[in-house]
Enzyme design. Structure first.
Site, PDB file in Angstrom:
ATOM      1  N   ASP A  33      23.484  52.812 -42.237  1.00 32.77           N
ATOM      2  CA  ASP A  33      23.933  51.418 -42.323  1.00 32.77           C
ATOM      3  C   ASP A  33      25.441  51.425 -42.596  1.00 32.77           C
ATOM      4  O   ASP A  33      25.901  52.124 -43.504  1.00 32.77           O
ATOM      5  CB  ASP A  33      23.183  50.715 -43.466  1.00 32.77           C
ATOM      6  CG  ASP A  33      23.317  49.207 -43.400  1.00 32.77           C
ATOM      7  OD1 ASP A  33      22.287  48.531 -43.304  1.00 32.77           O
ATOM      8  OD2 ASP A  33      24.462  48.710 -43.449  1.00 32.77           O
ATOM      9  N   GLN A  96      16.974  38.211 -42.806  1.00 36.41           N
ATOM     10  CA  GLN A  96      17.298  39.091 -41.680  1.00 36.41           C
ATOM     11  C   GLN A  96      18.590  38.624 -41.021  1.00 36.41           C
ATOM     12  O   GLN A  96      18.787  37.422 -40.801  1.00 36.41           O
ATOM     13  CB  GLN A  96      16.148  39.074 -40.647  1.00 36.41           C
ATOM     14  CG  GLN A  96      16.355  40.058 -39.503  1.00 36.41           C
ATOM     15  CD  GLN A  96      15.177  40.095 -38.531  1.00 36.41           C
ATOM     16  OE1 GLN A  96      14.260  39.270 -38.604  1.00 36.41           O
ATOM     17  NE2 GLN A  96      15.204  41.036 -37.610  1.00 36.41           N
ATOM     18  N   HIS A 102      14.013  46.558 -37.960  1.00 34.50           N
ATOM     19  CA  HIS A 102      14.528  47.750 -38.635  1.00 34.50           C
ATOM     20  C   HIS A 102      13.948  47.860 -40.037  1.00 34.50           C
ATOM     21  O   HIS A 102      13.652  46.869 -40.690  1.00 34.50           O
ATOM     22  CB  HIS A 102      16.060  47.729 -38.707  1.00 34.50           C
ATOM     23  CG  HIS A 102      16.624  46.469 -39.261  1.00 34.50           C
ATOM     24  ND1 HIS A 102      16.761  45.319 -38.504  1.00 34.50           N
ATOM     25  CD2 HIS A 102      17.091  46.157 -40.497  1.00 34.50           C
ATOM     26  CE1 HIS A 102      17.283  44.365 -39.257  1.00 34.50           C
ATOM     27  NE2 HIS A 102      17.485  44.843 -40.476  1.00 34.50           N
ATOM     28  N   PHE A 103      13.811  49.119 -40.459  1.00 36.17           N
ATOM     29  CA  PHE A 103      13.398  49.438 -41.830  1.00 36.17           C
ATOM     30  C   PHE A 103      14.608  49.996 -42.559  1.00 36.17           C
ATOM     31  O   PHE A 103      15.277  50.898 -42.056  1.00 36.17           O
ATOM     32  CB  PHE A 103      12.260  50.470 -41.832  1.00 36.17           C
ATOM     33  CG  PHE A 103      10.952  49.908 -41.343  1.00 36.17           C
ATOM     34  CD1 PHE A 103      10.028  49.395 -42.244  1.00 36.17           C
ATOM     35  CD2 PHE A 103      10.658  49.872 -39.995  1.00 36.17           C
ATOM     36  CE1 PHE A 103       8.828  48.857 -41.799  1.00 36.17           C
ATOM     37  CE2 PHE A 103       9.461  49.342 -39.536  1.00 36.17           C
ATOM     38  CZ  PHE A 103       8.541  48.827 -40.444  1.00 36.17           C
TER      39      PHE A 103
END
Ligand code: 5GP
Length: 141
Positions: A33, A96, A102-103
């Site tokens: 990320d 979100q 996505h996790f």
């Protein structure tokens, strides 16, 4: 809302924009990320055009959660984390911000709070160093 092919994670899958990858196979991709909430914050996504958990193909979902388990183990080892947090948001009302399923994998340490969601961009060299640590932990398994 229909799936948008121009969302940022679709571009990452296609290689249109760079990412710090830690794992990839036919159905999934794991990468750092860029605005980590803690050092080691990693994302796992299916290579399937789904906005969220509710509209993903079940085979891709199964592959994605298995890779999430595997990468979470490597993140735990690489960051010597006693705890691992997995987060997954569906819809803007749930927070979100990128509309490709996505996790989130966040290594957690006692007494160390995590930063706010999607705020501060991390330096590329730091992200690459963190990705390397996770890749090394994956390779050693
Ligand atoms: P969400 O809010 O949708 O659950 O999480 C989206 C995540 O994507 C956030 O944690 C944010 O920091 C991350 N993100 C946003 N843009 C980019 C990008 O261009 N590259 C990467 N690797 N992560 C991104």
């Amino acid at each position: 809302m229909p799936y948008a092919n121009e969302n940022i994670f679709a571009k990452i899958i296609r290689g249109d924009i760079p990412s710090y990858r830690v794992f990839e196979d036919e159905q999934t991709l794991a990468f750092m990320d860029v605005m980590p909430q803690v050092p080691g914050h990693t994302l796992v996504i299916p290579k399937f055009p789904a906005e969220n958990l509710l509209d993903v193909d079940p085979d891709y979902l199964a592959a994605t959660i298995l890779v999430t388990q595997r990468v979470a183990g490597a993140v735990k080892e690489a960051f010597e984390a006693p705890g691992i947090m997995i987060a997954q948001l569906n819809g803007s009302a749930a927070g979100q911000t990128v509309f490709h399923l996505h996790f989130h994998i966040l290594p957690r340490h006692d007494g160390l709070e995590f930063k706010l969601h999607a705020r501060d961009m991390e330096d590329g060299a730091v992200l690459e160093a963190h990705a390397q640590r996770i890749r090394a932990a994956l390779d050693s398994r």
